[in-house]
Scaffold this motif. Structure first.
Motif, PDB file in Angstrom:
ATOM      1  N   PRO A  44     -10.715  42.700   9.246  1.00 36.81           N
ATOM      2  CA  PRO A  44     -10.732  44.000   8.483  1.00 36.81           C
ATOM      3  C   PRO A  44     -12.571  44.076   7.988  1.00 36.81           C
ATOM      4  O   PRO A  44     -13.006  43.219   7.251  1.00 36.81           O
ATOM      5  CB  PRO A  44      -9.973  43.731   7.413  1.00 36.81           C
ATOM      6  N   THR A  45     -13.182  45.281   8.172  1.00 32.06           N
ATOM      7  CA  THR A  45     -14.341  45.541   7.901  1.00 32.06           C
ATOM      8  C   THR A  45     -14.646  46.855   7.341  1.00 32.06           C
ATOM      9  O   THR A  45     -13.580  47.763   7.668  1.00 32.06           O
ATOM     10  CB  THR A  45     -15.465  45.202   8.686  1.00 32.06           C
ATOM     11  N   HIS A  50     -23.074  43.054  10.073  1.00 33.42           N
ATOM     12  CA  HIS A  50     -24.137  42.026  10.161  1.00 33.42           C
ATOM     13  C   HIS A  50     -23.645  40.720  10.726  1.00 33.42           C
ATOM     14  O   HIS A  50     -22.461  40.810  11.004  1.00 33.42           O
ATOM     15  CB  HIS A  50     -24.868  42.259   8.858  1.00 33.42           C
ATOM     16  N   GLY A  52     -22.650  38.237   9.168  1.00 40.73           N
ATOM     17  CA  GLY A  52     -21.513  37.782   8.279  1.00 40.73           C
ATOM     18  C   GLY A  52     -20.058  38.132   9.237  1.00 40.73           C
ATOM     19  O   GLY A  52     -19.378  37.407   9.474  1.00 40.73           O
ATOM     20  N   HIS A  53     -20.080  39.576   9.374  1.00 40.87           N
ATOM     21  CA  HIS A  53     -18.904  39.945   9.984  1.00 40.87           C
ATOM     22  C   HIS A  53     -19.053  39.294  11.540  1.00 40.87           C
ATOM     23  O   HIS A  53     -18.010  39.256  11.778  1.00 40.87           O
ATOM     24  CB  HIS A  53     -19.099  41.511  10.291  1.00 40.87           C
ATOM     25  N   LEU A  56     -17.235  36.305  11.655  1.00 45.71           N
ATOM     26  CA  LEU A  56     -15.642  36.533  11.493  1.00 45.71           C
ATOM     27  C   LEU A  56     -15.055  36.773  12.898  1.00 45.71           C
ATOM     28  O   LEU A  56     -14.089  36.220  13.377  1.00 45.71           O
ATOM     29  CB  LEU A  56     -15.180  37.649  10.469  1.00 45.71           C
ATOM     30  N   TYR A  87     -22.298  54.708   1.260  1.00 46.53           N
ATOM     31  CA  TYR A  87     -22.292  53.585   1.843  1.00 46.53           C
ATOM     32  C   TYR A  87     -22.469  53.612   3.570  1.00 46.53           C
ATOM     33  O   TYR A  87     -22.374  54.406   4.135  1.00 46.53           O
ATOM     34  CB  TYR A  87     -20.398  52.978   1.957  1.00 46.53           C
ATOM     35  N   PHE A 161      -8.992  37.269   9.348  1.00 45.22           N
ATOM     36  CA  PHE A 161     -10.230  36.808   9.187  1.00 45.22           C
ATOM     37  C   PHE A 161     -10.986  37.328   8.086  1.00 45.22           C
ATOM     38  O   PHE A 161     -11.428  38.700   8.303  1.00 45.22           O
ATOM     39  CB  PHE A 161     -11.066  36.568  10.329  1.00 45.22           C
ATOM     40  N   LYS A 165     -17.368  34.865   1.108  1.00 46.61           N
ATOM     41  CA  LYS A 165     -18.322  35.656   0.144  1.00 46.61           C
ATOM     42  C   LYS A 165     -17.521  36.541  -0.842  1.00 46.61           C
ATOM     43  O   LYS A 165     -17.792  36.690  -2.086  1.00 46.61           O
ATOM     44  CB  LYS A 165     -18.987  36.671   1.197  1.00 46.61           C
ATOM     45  N   GLN A 169     -11.373  38.706  -3.662  1.00 44.16           N
ATOM     46  CA  GLN A 169     -10.505  39.381  -2.590  1.00 44.16           C
ATOM     47  C   GLN A 169      -9.592  38.491  -1.968  1.00 44.16           C
ATOM     48  O   GLN A 169      -8.475  38.701  -1.478  1.00 44.16           O
ATOM     49  CB  GLN A 169     -11.568  40.104  -1.805  1.00 44.16           C
ATOM     50  N   ILE A 191     -19.617  31.413   3.878  1.00 46.80           N
ATOM     51  CA  ILE A 191     -20.693  32.619   3.975  1.00 46.80           C
ATOM     52  C   ILE A 191     -21.784  32.314   4.591  1.00 46.80           C
ATOM     53  O   ILE A 191     -22.494  31.204   4.744  1.00 46.80           O
ATOM     54  CB  ILE A 191     -21.237  32.617   2.272  1.00 46.80           C
ATOM     55  N   VAL A 192     -22.073  33.604   5.453  1.00 45.54           N
ATOM     56  CA  VAL A 192     -23.299  33.572   6.234  1.00 45.54           C
ATOM     57  C   VAL A 192     -24.476  34.050   5.416  1.00 45.54           C
ATOM     58  O   VAL A 192     -24.474  34.947   4.571  1.00 45.54           O
ATOM     59  CB  VAL A 192     -23.178  34.254   7.468  1.00 45.54           C
ATOM     60  N   LEU A 200     -25.642  37.325   3.111  1.00 45.69           N
ATOM     61  CA  LEU A 200     -25.567  38.628   3.954  1.00 45.69           C
ATOM     62  C   LEU A 200     -24.655  39.707   3.506  1.00 45.69           C
ATOM     63  O   LEU A 200     -23.650  39.115   2.908  1.00 45.69           O
ATOM     64  CB  LEU A 200     -25.344  38.493   5.431  1.00 45.69           C
TER      65      LEU A 200
HETATM   66  P1  AMP Z   1     -17.101  44.252   4.077  1.00 45.21           P
HETATM   67  O1  AMP Z   1     -17.193  45.119   5.395  1.00 45.21           O
HETATM   68  O2  AMP Z   1     -18.096  44.110   3.007  1.00 45.21           O
HETATM   69  O3  AMP Z   1     -15.809  44.886   3.407  1.00 45.21           O
HETATM   70  O4  AMP Z   1     -16.757  42.723   4.422  1.00 45.21           O
HETATM   71  C1  AMP Z   1     -15.737  42.558   5.651  1.00 45.21           C
HETATM   72  C2  AMP Z   1     -15.429  41.066   5.830  1.00 45.21           C
HETATM   73  O5  AMP Z   1     -16.752  40.623   6.160  1.00 45.21           O
HETATM   74  C3  AMP Z   1     -14.902  40.429   4.312  1.00 45.21           C
HETATM   75  O6  AMP Z   1     -13.972  39.640   4.792  1.00 45.21           O
HETATM   76  C4  AMP Z   1     -16.178  39.855   3.812  1.00 45.21           C
HETATM   77  O7  AMP Z   1     -16.070  38.710   3.021  1.00 45.21           O
HETATM   78  C5  AMP Z   1     -16.728  39.494   5.070  1.00 45.21           C
HETATM   79  N1  AMP Z   1     -18.418  39.215   4.796  1.00 45.21           N
HETATM   80  C6  AMP Z   1     -19.097  39.977   4.264  1.00 45.21           C
HETATM   81  N2  AMP Z   1     -20.385  39.179   4.046  1.00 45.21           N
HETATM   82  C7  AMP Z   1     -20.233  38.241   4.457  1.00 45.21           C
HETATM   83  C8  AMP Z   1     -21.080  37.055   4.655  1.00 45.21           C
HETATM   84  N3  AMP Z   1     -22.193  37.102   4.321  1.00 45.21           N
HETATM   85  N4  AMP Z   1     -20.420  35.682   5.423  1.00 45.21           N
HETATM   86  C9  AMP Z   1     -19.298  35.979   5.743  1.00 45.21           C
HETATM   87  N5  AMP Z   1     -18.540  36.996   5.795  1.00 45.21           N
HETATM   88  C10 AMP Z   1     -18.907  38.004   5.239  1.00 45.21           C
END
Ligand code: AMP
Length: 296
Positions: A44-45, A50, A52-53, A56, A87, A161, A165, A169, A191-192, A200
């Protein structure tokens, strides 16, 4: 790559995959065991993907036969004065990145698909959803739990996944999965960070170059706390005070919270032990950033 827009499409995709690869004898128990045939992964995003995503999605592709990446800017997790409208939305680039990292499909519903007119059902994980980010962003963790529950129910995934970070949540979602017996296992990925330590975040693009430099204080504080604990410090108060001093030395940062808590309950921890989460949130200009570390 296929782009699915409705819950029915996502559910049909998931069910068809399972039927394709699962021996008939296991069909009756499939919802309970879920792992018997094709493993289905969900990431889920909110888009603006970036590295980090990407991590996952790679983790999901490594452990699952098929991976759905959802891209949905979820209105219920934003407060009235927050950045829902502004956003970053970068859908085409997100699809390219997701596919390159091993996604099988994208799930990108319209708001009305996940919140039909008159929607009035929400998931509130009591106590947990009013701690850390839930305290300073009222309703945020309720919105997160609600949308993730909808995604889990629609995708019928084996594994989902998430990044460490967003540690509060993760705590809320783990509790929700246990309480609602959702049958999707939560996998948490590290965390990346940028080479200089900045975690990130899709919101990092809001930072001016000057703010970006100041934002590095967050990861320095995390690193310093890790050093204190590695050196034998176990008293949370000492670790938090040291962090507070470092953050105070950068007057352009406004601290939201600095906390050492039990990662499962999000209750304050007096001493640092296994599973203690050290989490900080601070405003850099108009941008709120978070960072954390978990002690083993
Ligand atoms: P978001 O799009 O911000 O809702 O994030 C979607 C997923 O990506 C969530 O599970 C976040 O925790 C993960 N995420 C965001 N930033 C990072 C990061 N820097 N490293 C690893 N996972 C991340």
């Amino acid at each position: 790559m296929k782009i699915l827009r409705t819950v029915t499409e996502l559910r049909n995709w998931s069910r068809a995959l399972r039927l394709e690869t699962e021996p008939e004898t296991q069909l009756d128990t499939r919802l309970e065991t879920r792992g018997a045939g094709a493993k289905i992964g969900l990431v889920p995003t909110m888009g603006a993907l970036h590295a980090g995503h990407a991590s996952l999605i790679r983790a999901a592709a490594a452990r699952c036969n098929a991976v759905a990446v959802s891209i949905f800017v979820n209105p219920t997790q934003f407060g009235p004065s927050e950045d829902f409208a502004s956003y970053p939305r970068t859908f085409q680039a997100d699809c390219t990145l997701a596919e390159a990292q091993g996604a099988t499909v994208i799930f990108a519903p319209a708001v009305e698909e996940l919140y039909p007119a008159g929607a009035s059902t929400f998931v509130e994980v009591e106590a947990l959803s009013t701690r850390l980010d839930g305290l300073s962003r009222p309703g945020h963790l309720r919105g997160v739990a609600t949308v993730v529950a909808k995604l889990f129910i629609a995708a019928e995934a084996d594994l989902a996944f998430f990044g460490q970070k967003d540690a509060a949540q993760v705590a809320v979602l783990r509790r929700m999965v246990i309480d609602l017996r959702l049958g999707t296992e939560i996998v948490v990925c590290p965390i990346v960070r940028e080479a200089d330590g900045l975690a990130l975040s899709s919101r990092n693009i809001y930072l001016t170059s000057e703010e970006r430099v100041r934002a590095l204080t967050l990861s320095r504080v995390i690193h310093h706390a890790e050093g204190l604990v590695a050196g034998g410090q176990r008293r949370s108060q000492v670790v938090v005070e040291a962090a507070r001093e470092m953050l105070a030395a950068e007057p352009s940062l406004r601290v939201d919270y600095i906390e050492l808590v039990n990662w499962a309950s999000l209750e304050p921890a007096e001493f640092v032990g296994s599973g203690t989460l050290f989490a900080i949130a601070a405003w850099v200009g108009n941008t709120r950033l978070i960072d954390n570390t978990v002690f083993e």
